[in-house]
Design an enzyme around this catalytic site. Structure first.
Site, PDB file in Angstrom:
ATOM      1  CD  GLU A  97     -42.177  -9.154  10.684  1.00 34.79           C
ATOM      2  OE1 GLU A  97     -41.361  -8.364  10.186  1.00 34.79           O
ATOM      3  OE2 GLU A  97     -42.738  -8.953  11.772  1.00 34.79           O
ATOM      4  CG  ASP A  98     -37.900  -9.143  11.194  1.00 35.14           C
ATOM      5  OD1 ASP A  98     -39.108  -9.328  11.454  1.00 35.14           O
ATOM      6  OD2 ASP A  98     -37.180  -8.420  11.896  1.00 35.14           O
ATOM      7  CG  ASP A 101     -41.088 -14.520  18.828  1.00 33.33           C
ATOM      8  OD1 ASP A 101     -40.894 -15.714  19.028  1.00 33.33           O
ATOM      9  OD2 ASP A 101     -40.830 -13.645  19.681  1.00 33.33           O
TER      10      ASP A 101
HETATM   11  P1  IMP Z   1     -44.259 -11.319  17.332  1.00 28.42           P
HETATM   12  O1  IMP Z   1     -45.346 -10.309  17.380  1.00 28.42           O
HETATM   13  O2  IMP Z   1     -43.934 -11.894  18.667  1.00 28.42           O
HETATM   14  O3  IMP Z   1     -44.466 -12.394  16.287  1.00 28.42           O
HETATM   15  O4  IMP Z   1     -42.961 -10.526  17.047  1.00 28.42           O
HETATM   16  C1  IMP Z   1     -42.451 -10.343  15.844  1.00 28.42           C
HETATM   17  C2  IMP Z   1     -41.360  -9.302  15.922  1.00 28.42           C
HETATM   18  O5  IMP Z   1     -40.578  -9.420  17.110  1.00 28.42           O
HETATM   19  C3  IMP Z   1     -40.411  -9.558  14.791  1.00 28.42           C
HETATM   20  O6  IMP Z   1     -40.804  -8.890  13.651  1.00 28.42           O
HETATM   21  C4  IMP Z   1     -39.123  -9.024  15.350  1.00 28.42           C
HETATM   22  O7  IMP Z   1     -39.069  -7.641  15.107  1.00 28.42           O
HETATM   23  C5  IMP Z   1     -39.214  -9.262  16.830  1.00 28.42           C
HETATM   24  N1  IMP Z   1     -38.501 -10.505  17.196  1.00 28.42           N
HETATM   25  C6  IMP Z   1     -39.006 -11.690  17.534  1.00 28.42           C
HETATM   26  N2  IMP Z   1     -38.057 -12.614  17.739  1.00 28.42           N
HETATM   27  C7  IMP Z   1     -36.890 -11.975  17.518  1.00 28.42           C
HETATM   28  C8  IMP Z   1     -35.517 -12.402  17.537  1.00 28.42           C
HETATM   29  O8  IMP Z   1     -35.149 -13.558  17.781  1.00 28.42           O
HETATM   30  N3  IMP Z   1     -34.598 -11.453  17.208  1.00 28.42           N
HETATM   31  C9  IMP Z   1     -34.935 -10.152  16.914  1.00 28.42           C
HETATM   32  N4  IMP Z   1     -36.199  -9.726  16.864  1.00 28.42           N
HETATM   33  C10 IMP Z   1     -37.163 -10.625  17.177  1.00 28.42           C
HETATM   34 MG    MG Z   2     -40.260  -7.114  12.868  1.00 31.29          MG
END
Ligand code: IMP
Ligand code: MG
Length: 172
Positions: A97-98, A101
């Site tokens: 995963e990138d 968050d």
């Molecule tokens: P989560 O479900 O909030 O953990 O979101 C994860 C996904 O949100 C990541 O895989 C990204 O695709 C996107 N995301 C969260 N933060 C960023 C950011 O700073 N830049 C770009 N994409 C983000």
């Molecule tokens: Mg992502």
């Protein structure tokens, strides 16, 4: 309108982080043939660099999940838009995963994959934004911890822009 991206981690720093991650993963999977599952689209550059450093006979697959859409905030609801092409039962699965968050995407995906009975299931994330976490997710291999800023580049986008940047950058 987004500001000009400013560099947070340079190409060289990313290269070093990937070499370190590859060494850790190689050690843990020495006699195995892990299946790497990349989460589209943000992980594609990271995964491409990582597999070439691993020196392991990996298989690869990808899943696409519903995500931010055209906004910077997660909706909280996650869906699989494009699923796996490979059965994962009995396989050593490593999710790539990138960014972790809020953790909502990963906790959903790890649950979803666990139900398919892999032999093992671990997570490798390029970046972690712990300040925004809503659900706890354990990251087995981590590249960088990032501040509570929006990052782009090295495959990561804002509204499909900036994926092509070679460095990991911040936009305001
Ligand atoms: P989560 O479900 O909030 O953990 O979101 C994860 C996904 O949100 C990541 O895989 C990204 O695709 C996107 N995301 C969260 N933060 C960023 C950011 O700073 N830049 C770009 N994409 C983000
Ligand atoms: Mg992502």
């Amino acid at each position: 309108m987004a500001s000009q991206p400013r560099i947070l981690f340079t190409q060289d720093e990313i290269k070093q982080a990937i070499a370190r991650l590859a060494a850790e993963i190689r050690l843990d999977y020495q006699d195995k043939q892990p299946l790497l599952i990349g989460i589209l689209k943000g992980s594609f550059v990271f995964m491409a660099d990582l597999v070439r450093q691993l020196d392991l006979p990996v298989e690869v697959d990808f899943v696409k999940l519903s995500s931010y859409g055209a906004d910077k905030e997660t909706s909280g609801k996650v869906k699989v838009i494009q699923g796996l092409k490979t059965p994962i039962k009995g396989k050593d699965v490593l999710v790539i995963e990138d960014i972790v968050d809020t953790g909502l995407t990963l906790s959903f995906l790890l649950d979803y994959l666990q139900k398919k009975k892999p032999a093992s299931l671990k997570l490798c994330a390029l970046t972690d934004k712990p300040s925004r976490r809503q659900v706890s997710v354990s990251i087995d291999y981590l590249g960088f911890t990032v501040p509570n800023k929006f990052i782009v580049g090295y495959g990561i986008d804002w509204n499909e822009k900036f994926r092509y940047l070679p460095d990991i950058c911040i936009i305001d």
